[in-house]
Design an enzyme around this catalytic site. Sequence first.
Site, PDB file in Angstrom:
ATOM      1  N   GLY A 219      29.621  -6.118  16.688  1.00  0.00           N
ATOM      2  CA  GLY A 219      28.833  -5.607  15.887  1.00  0.00           C
ATOM      3  C   GLY A 219      29.381  -4.602  14.716  1.00  0.00           C
ATOM      4  O   GLY A 219      29.033  -4.796  13.558  1.00  0.00           O
ATOM      5  N   THR A 220      30.278  -3.774  15.191  1.00  0.00           N
ATOM      6  CA  THR A 220      30.963  -2.651  14.575  1.00  0.00           C
ATOM      7  C   THR A 220      31.494  -3.559  13.280  1.00  0.00           C
ATOM      8  O   THR A 220      31.400  -3.129  12.313  1.00  0.00           O
ATOM      9  CB  THR A 220      31.853  -1.771  14.987  1.00  0.00           C
ATOM     10  OG1 THR A 220      30.919  -1.049  16.163  1.00  0.00           O
ATOM     11  CG2 THR A 220      32.379  -0.960  14.204  1.00  0.00           C
TER      12      THR A 220
ATOM     13  N   CYS B 259      27.072   5.882  21.486  1.00  0.00           N
ATOM     14  CA  CYS B 259      28.177   6.346  20.406  1.00  0.00           C
ATOM     15  C   CYS B 259      27.884   7.590  20.228  1.00  0.00           C
ATOM     16  O   CYS B 259      28.714   8.314  19.674  1.00  0.00           O
ATOM     17  CB  CYS B 259      27.929   5.196  19.011  1.00  0.00           C
ATOM     18  SG  CYS B 259      27.780   3.632  19.605  1.00  0.00           S
TER      19      CYS B 259
ATOM     20  N   ASN C 222      18.396   1.092  17.754  1.00  0.00           N
ATOM     21  CA  ASN C 222      19.165   1.108  19.053  1.00  0.00           C
ATOM     22  C   ASN C 222      18.657   2.193  19.763  1.00  0.00           C
ATOM     23  O   ASN C 222      18.619   2.200  20.860  1.00  0.00           O
ATOM     24  CB  ASN C 222      20.603   1.052  18.886  1.00  0.00           C
ATOM     25  CG  ASN C 222      21.235   2.094  17.669  1.00  0.00           C
ATOM     26  OD1 ASN C 222      20.904   2.096  16.484  1.00  0.00           O
ATOM     27  ND2 ASN C 222      21.917   3.173  18.247  1.00  0.00           N
TER      28      ASN C 222
ATOM     29  N   GLN D 271      20.566  -5.270  18.217  1.00  0.00           N
ATOM     30  CA  GLN D 271      19.806  -5.067  19.094  1.00  0.00           C
ATOM     31  C   GLN D 271      18.623  -5.988  19.155  1.00  0.00           C
ATOM     32  O   GLN D 271      18.115  -6.083  20.458  1.00  0.00           O
ATOM     33  CB  GLN D 271      19.124  -3.841  18.920  1.00  0.00           C
ATOM     34  CG  GLN D 271      20.132  -2.165  19.187  1.00  0.00           C
ATOM     35  CD  GLN D 271      20.567  -2.397  20.812  1.00  0.00           C
ATOM     36  OE1 GLN D 271      19.712  -2.534  21.486  1.00  0.00           O
ATOM     37  NE2 GLN D 271      21.377  -1.485  20.818  1.00  0.00           N
TER      38      GLN D 271
ATOM     39  N   HIS E 281      27.939  -8.309  23.284  1.00  0.00           N
ATOM     40  CA  HIS E 281      27.801  -7.668  24.719  1.00  0.00           C
ATOM     41  C   HIS E 281      26.591  -6.901  25.099  1.00  0.00           C
ATOM     42  O   HIS E 281      26.429  -6.340  26.040  1.00  0.00           O
ATOM     43  CB  HIS E 281      29.072  -6.362  24.837  1.00  0.00           C
ATOM     44  CG  HIS E 281      28.864  -5.325  23.977  1.00  0.00           C
ATOM     45  ND1 HIS E 281      28.410  -3.974  24.547  1.00  0.00           N
ATOM     46  CD2 HIS E 281      29.286  -5.069  22.833  1.00  0.00           C
ATOM     47  CE1 HIS E 281      28.366  -3.055  23.658  1.00  0.00           C
ATOM     48  NE2 HIS E 281      28.921  -3.656  22.551  1.00  0.00           N
TER      49      HIS E 281
HETATM   50  C1  LIG Z   1      25.950  -1.522  19.886  1.00  0.00           C
HETATM   51  C2  LIG Z   1      25.525  -1.665  18.181  1.00  0.00           C
HETATM   52  C3  LIG Z   1      26.488  -1.767  17.202  1.00  0.00           C
HETATM   53  C4  LIG Z   1      28.101  -2.057  17.609  1.00  0.00           C
HETATM   54  O1  LIG Z   1      28.249  -3.199  18.063  1.00  0.00           O
HETATM   55  P1  LIG Z   1      29.755  -3.393  19.025  1.00  0.00           P
HETATM   56  O2  LIG Z   1      29.748  -4.949  19.208  1.00  0.00           O
HETATM   57  O3  LIG Z   1      29.445  -2.419  20.092  1.00  0.00           O
HETATM   58  O4  LIG Z   1      30.707  -2.996  17.967  1.00  0.00           O
HETATM   59  C5  LIG Z   1      26.128  -1.909  15.828  1.00  0.00           C
HETATM   60  N1  LIG Z   1      24.630  -1.794  15.540  1.00  0.00           N
HETATM   61  C6  LIG Z   1      23.857  -1.619  16.466  1.00  0.00           C
HETATM   62  C7  LIG Z   1      22.521  -1.434  16.363  1.00  0.00           C
HETATM   63  C8  LIG Z   1      24.231  -1.470  17.986  1.00  0.00           C
HETATM   64  O5  LIG Z   1      23.183  -1.219  18.851  1.00  0.00           O
END
Ligand SMILES: *Cc1c(COP(=O)(O)O)cnc(C)c1O
Length: 390
Positions: A71-72, A325, A151, A179, A201
């Site tokens: 996601g990042t 985070c 989130n 999410q 994940h």
């Molecule tokens: C967990 C999350 C991310 C980051 O995703 P990763 O795969 O852990 O890098 C980004 N945005 C939201 C809303 C998240 O919940």
Amino acid sequence: MKQIYMDHGATTPVDPLVVDAMLPYFTETFGNASSLHSFGQEATSALEQSRQQVAASIGAKPEEIIFTSGGTESDNLAIKGIAYRNSGKGKHIITSTIEHPAILNTCAYLEKEGFDVTYVPADSDGIIDMDELKKAIRDDTILISVMHANNEIGTIQPISDISKLAKEKSIYLHTDAVQSFGKIAVNVDELGVDMLSMSSHKIYGPKGVGALYVRKGTLLQALAHGGSHERSMRAGTENISGIVGFAKAVALADERLVDDAKHMTQLRDSLIEKVMDSIDDVELSGHPTNRLPNNVNLRFSFIEGESMLLFLDMKGIAISTGSACSSKSLEPSHVLTAIGLRPEDSHGSLRITLGKDNTQEEVDYVVDALVEVVGRLRAMSPIAGKMSLK
Ligand SMILES: *Cc1c(COP(=O)(O)O)cnc(C)c1O
């Protein structure tokens, strides 16, 4: 000791069926998808089948999916990719105050590079202010990025309404759907987005893999340069086993979406109702109904979320105070602050994110544990009982 995991917003266990799907891609079908021989062809075939699976899940075309490390990275690619490629047209970006750090810190970085960012506020339920969003749009606005579901508080945003505004002004629209994807229906045409971030994940797939949907015709600049992988949008040998696992997790989530959402909604509502019935001075944060099926965010007056979390952990219960985070910092959550909570209310907040395998028995155990822990902490609190919120 019994262990109960209710922090699925932070991460999820990998589904055993996902592990089974991945295993051959470590040792047997280990080829590099760029190789021309049969090992490479098998890898390419797995890669493209996975791409079709992910694309079909959100109503996209396979060539609109870019696999990333999660996601990042997807968020970074969307925001910086649009910013760098379209800076000739304008340098203004609109986002919201309640985004994930992957968006907020990327925007803060771009501000240092000379881009201008407007952070649209949210109301007390966590829905972003459409009038403020409308007012924020300028001639030099190139991108709007608003998350699909939050989130921390689970609030779901009216992305399709935002899309109408963006389309009128020919502004690209990105949504972080990390999410929501796999928990509620996500369709890129119904949402009307040009880009959408996903992560494996959070949906019972492996860590370190995800994807960015990029609508055909979107002008995006790559951030990683190298080989011509992922249509030259993301160089680097593809993580075939991870991508296969991600695609399997997507397939399973699609199959189970309706049943899982129904199950988690029941548990969510039962948890909220039982806590409200048995504990005084507790409020729900986030939208009462327009929220993710698995998200509960409660604030308990007079006590600290961290203390509750540690006591619950001693009882084998894993929950969180905010997002994973930010929960290691003592600053109040930026999301709770943005929806108007005072620091003392933010500090008494707990986020409980249910998963498909949680049960009613576990919910009842958690409610009993909360009653005990909150009672014990309030008995030690010098202010509890002497004042009331109302
Ligand atoms: C967990 C999350 C991310 C980051 O995703 P990763 O795969 O852990 O890098 C980004 N945005 C939201 C809303 C998240 O919940």
